[in-house]
Design a protein around this motif. Structure first.
Motif, mmCIF file in Angstrom:
data_model
loop_
_atom_site.group_PDB
_atom_site.id
_atom_site.type_symbol
_atom_site.label_atom_id
_atom_site.label_comp_id
_atom_site.label_asym_id
_atom_site.label_seq_id
_atom_site.Cartn_x
_atom_site.Cartn_y
_atom_site.Cartn_z
ATOM 1 N N LEU A 175 0.849 -1.191 0.000
ATOM 2 C CA LEU A 175 0.000 0.000 0.000
ATOM 3 C C LEU A 175 0.883 1.238 0.000
ATOM 4 C CD1 LEU A 175 -2.731 -0.957 2.632
ATOM 5 C CD2 LEU A 175 -2.735 -1.357 0.183
ATOM 6 N N TYR A 176 0.664 2.090 -0.958
ATOM 7 C CA TYR A 176 1.470 3.305 -1.047
ATOM 8 C C TYR A 176 0.881 4.373 -0.142
ATOM 9 C CZ TYR A 176 4.620 1.333 -4.346
ATOM 10 O OH TYR A 176 5.603 0.542 -4.895
ATOM 11 N N THR A 177 1.718 4.848 0.785
ATOM 12 C CA THR A 177 1.269 5.831 1.760
ATOM 13 C C THR A 177 0.875 7.107 1.044
ATOM 14 O OG1 THR A 177 3.536 6.616 2.101
ATOM 15 C CG2 THR A 177 2.743 4.892 3.564
ATOM 16 N N SER A 178 0.005 7.894 1.688
ATOM 17 C CA SER A 178 -0.573 9.067 1.028
ATOM 18 C C SER A 178 0.443 10.150 0.737
ATOM 19 C CB SER A 178 -1.707 9.627 1.885
ATOM 20 O OG SER A 178 -1.225 9.973 3.158
ATOM 21 N N GLY A 179 1.612 10.062 1.378
ATOM 22 C CA GLY A 179 2.644 11.033 1.051
ATOM 23 C C GLY A 179 2.357 12.435 1.543
ATOM 24 N N THR A 180 1.763 12.582 2.739
ATOM 25 C CA THR A 180 1.451 13.919 3.250
ATOM 26 C C THR A 180 2.711 14.705 3.577
ATOM 27 O OG1 THR A 180 1.262 13.036 5.489
ATOM 28 C CG2 THR A 180 -0.763 13.227 4.217
ATOM 29 N N THR A 181 3.828 14.019 3.766
ATOM 30 C CA THR A 181 5.060 14.722 4.105
ATOM 31 C C THR A 181 6.134 14.518 3.052
ATOM 32 O OG1 THR A 181 5.811 12.824 5.424
ATOM 33 C CG2 THR A 181 4.627 14.561 6.574
ATOM 34 N N GLY A 182 5.824 13.913 1.953
ATOM 35 C CA GLY A 182 6.832 13.694 0.928
ATOM 36 C C GLY A 182 6.426 12.603 -0.035
ATOM 37 N N LYS A 183 7.425 12.027 -0.693
ATOM 38 C CA LYS A 183 7.185 11.011 -1.712
ATOM 39 C C LYS A 183 6.588 9.751 -1.099
ATOM 40 C CE LYS A 183 9.582 8.392 -5.309
ATOM 41 N NZ LYS A 183 10.898 8.090 -5.932
ATOM 42 N N ALA A 184 5.559 9.216 -1.753
ATOM 43 C CA ALA A 184 4.891 8.021 -1.250
ATOM 44 C C ALA A 184 5.814 6.816 -1.339
ATOM 45 C CB ALA A 184 3.611 7.774 -2.036
ATOM 46 N N LYS A 185 5.688 5.926 -0.361
ATOM 47 C CA LYS A 185 6.485 4.703 -0.312
ATOM 48 C C LYS A 185 5.547 3.515 -0.157
ATOM 49 C CE LYS A 185 8.719 6.214 3.336
ATOM 50 N NZ LYS A 185 8.327 7.613 3.418
#
Length: 533
Positions: A175-185
């Motif tokens: 699951l790709y994280t929403s990336g609220t603080t940067g590039k999704a992982k």
């Protein structure tokens, strides 16, 4: 990373058992309702096994990664459990991604195939072509020139007999994280963590029963909807009323039409539901309670929901990396407004000193610090990012990046993201506190507070506000409202009225985008507003 079916008769598990076993127990019970069409548990498992047969014929097997780009319809469930049943790994994609973004996820995840809904083929097929992988469609009418249809392929091969047995530590989802603080992982979820999460949620955390109608408007590609609604709902034997495209009006109509028992949502969904109820009053009477997560729930929304619908909202907290629920205002116990409840069974949550990064230094009860979590619900790590994994998991604790407190009763409160905290003139300012104040204004529908660079104060406090329909509050009026209720160093000097806020897939406001918007529009040097110290 590679999943290998176990040859022994113990230590095996598969998330697909959720559907298989519920279908064996109650084949005639209704599992899903979409646009008025009902699918029973028995039919859903039969269709899933057929999809799995078609995927197997394409060479998909244990450890293979298959991406899924499907909205909240029955085909998501069929594809999701079919991949898992083969021992494969599901890579859900955000339904609004563009081709270039889809390509990045497909390449990063190592997906071998994309299953794409026909309405999303324009971007999905282009992304798959860029990533040089095959695509098959669902929900397709079979028009000439479209990719192969999974339904048609499933009709020409033998369905699988049952699901493959996997090891508990095998990867089930990326699951790709929403990336609220940067590039999704890509967050690696295991069969054990996902199954144990479901069982803990259904034994003392939530109250979801066989035969319940559960609202399914949360995106199934996201961990909240996938685990708490789809997996937990089907494990309980409930009926999930799917909402393919959420609006407040559509949600309210489904609540009325199907007499929904449990509503799952993020704060923005509750706000939209309340707005819809102003012109179409709530009349169901069957709703038992609501569950909120994904972002902090304003107290004003909680109180209005209780007044309009006559039930409580139980707020919890979690992240993609915690499968997702870590703490909750457990159903059966009166929720404490303003808190995210207590840790769920088998999970520890403590408060650590945020500035210490290479070890976990726990703080005394009541002190403000970073929430850290350990337990059965933790992810396996970030795909292709060992350094980020090592930074996030320290001494067995997952560092959340969220600042909060824990009281003597074990109840937790979130003040803000560590990276969202604003430092103005050396004072720590927590955006959530300001958001709570502004959200109580009768003309404010939604608000997000964020920091912007300032040459004198270090950072200045800004707010983006969506006005309630039919109202026209001014920035000056809202500034005065906040100034009268907050200390001088806290109230926002800059308030901008906006038609909408940028949201991530979990419903969280992307505050970095608001900061960037202000910087692009005005330039860093321009942010030197008046208003004193």
């Amino acid at each position: 990373m590679t999943n290998t079916p176990s040859n022994v008769a113990f230590g095996t598990i598969n998330v697909a058992a959720i559907l298989a076993e519920s279908a064996a127990r109650s084949p005639e019970a209704v599992a899903l309702i979409v646009n008025g069409e009902e699918t029973t548990y028995g039919s859903l498992w039969k269709q899933t096994r057929a999809y799995a047969g078609a995927l197997s014929a394409r060479g998909i097997g244990p450890g293979d990664r298959v991406a899924v780009l499907i909205p909240n319809v029955a085909d998501f469930a069929r594809a999701y459990y079919a991949i898992l049943a083969l021992g494969g790994i599901v890579v859900p994609l955000h339904a609004l991604l563009k081709a270039t973004e889809i390509e990045l996820v497909l390449r990063d995840s190592g997906a071998q195939l994309l299953i794409c809904a026909a309405p999303l083929l324009e971007e999905g097929a282009a992304g798959a072509a860029r990533a040089e992988i095959d695509v098959v469609s669902v929900m397709a009418p079979g028009s000439t020139g479209e990719p192969p249809r999974l339904e048609a392929e499933a009709a020409t091969v033998s369905p699988i007999a049952s699901y493959v047995l996997c090891r508990p530590e095998d990867t089930a989802t990326i699951l790709y994280t929403s990336g609220t603080t940067g590039k999704a992982k890509g967050s690696l979820g295991t069969h054990f963590a996902l199954m144990e999460q479901v069982h803990v949620l259904l034994t003392g955390t939530f109250d979801v029963r066989a035969g319940d109608k559960v609202f399914g408007g949360l995106p199934l590609f996201h961990t909240f909807g996938q685990t708490c609604v789809l997996n937990a709902g089907l494990r309980a034997g409930a009926t999930i009323v799917l909402c393919p495209r959420f609006t407040g009006e559509a949600a309210l109509e489904l609540l009325h039409e199907h007499k929904v028992d449990v509503f799952f949502g993020v704060p923005t969904m509750y706000a939209a539901l309340l707005e819809a109820a102003k012109t179409n009053p709530a009349r169901s009477g069957r709703l038992r309670y609501g569950i909120s997560g994904g972002a902090s729930l304003p107290l004003a929304v909680l109180e209005q929901f209780r007044e309009v619908f006559g039930v409580e909202i139980h707020e919890g907290y979690g992240l993609t990396e915690t499968s997702p629920v870590a703490s909750f205002n457990h159903v059966g116990i009166k929720p404490r407004p303003g808190t995210i409840g207590t840790p769920i069974w088998g999970v520890d949550i403590s408060i650590a000193r945020p500035e210490v990064s290479d070890s976990i230094e726990l703080l005394p009860t009541g002190e403000l610090g970073e929430l850290v979590i350990r337990g059965h619900n933790l992810f396996k790590g970030y795909l292709n990012h060992p350094e980020d994994t090592a930074e996030a998991v320290v001494d067995g604790w997952f560092r959340t990046g969220d600042l909060g407190t824990k009281d003597s009763d074990g109840y937790l409160r979130i003040l803000d993201r560590k990276k969202d905290m604003i430092i103005r003139n050396g004072y720590n300012v927590y955006p959530r506190e300001i958001e709570e104040v502004l959200s109580q204004h009768q003309d404010v529908l939604s608000v997000a507070v964020f920091g912007i660079p300032h040459e004198t104060h270090g950072q200045e406090i800004a707010a983006a506000v969506i006005a309630a329909p039919g109202t026209t509050p001014t920035s000056e009026e809202l500034t005065a409202y906040a100034k009268a209720r907050l200390a001088a160093y806290k109230y926002p000097r800059i308030i901008t009225m906006m038609p909408e806020l940028p949201l991530g897939p979990s419903g969280k406001v992307l505050k970095r985008e608001l900061t960037a918007l202000h910087m692009n529009n005005s330039g860093a040097a321009a942010f030197n507003p008046g208003g004193g110290n």
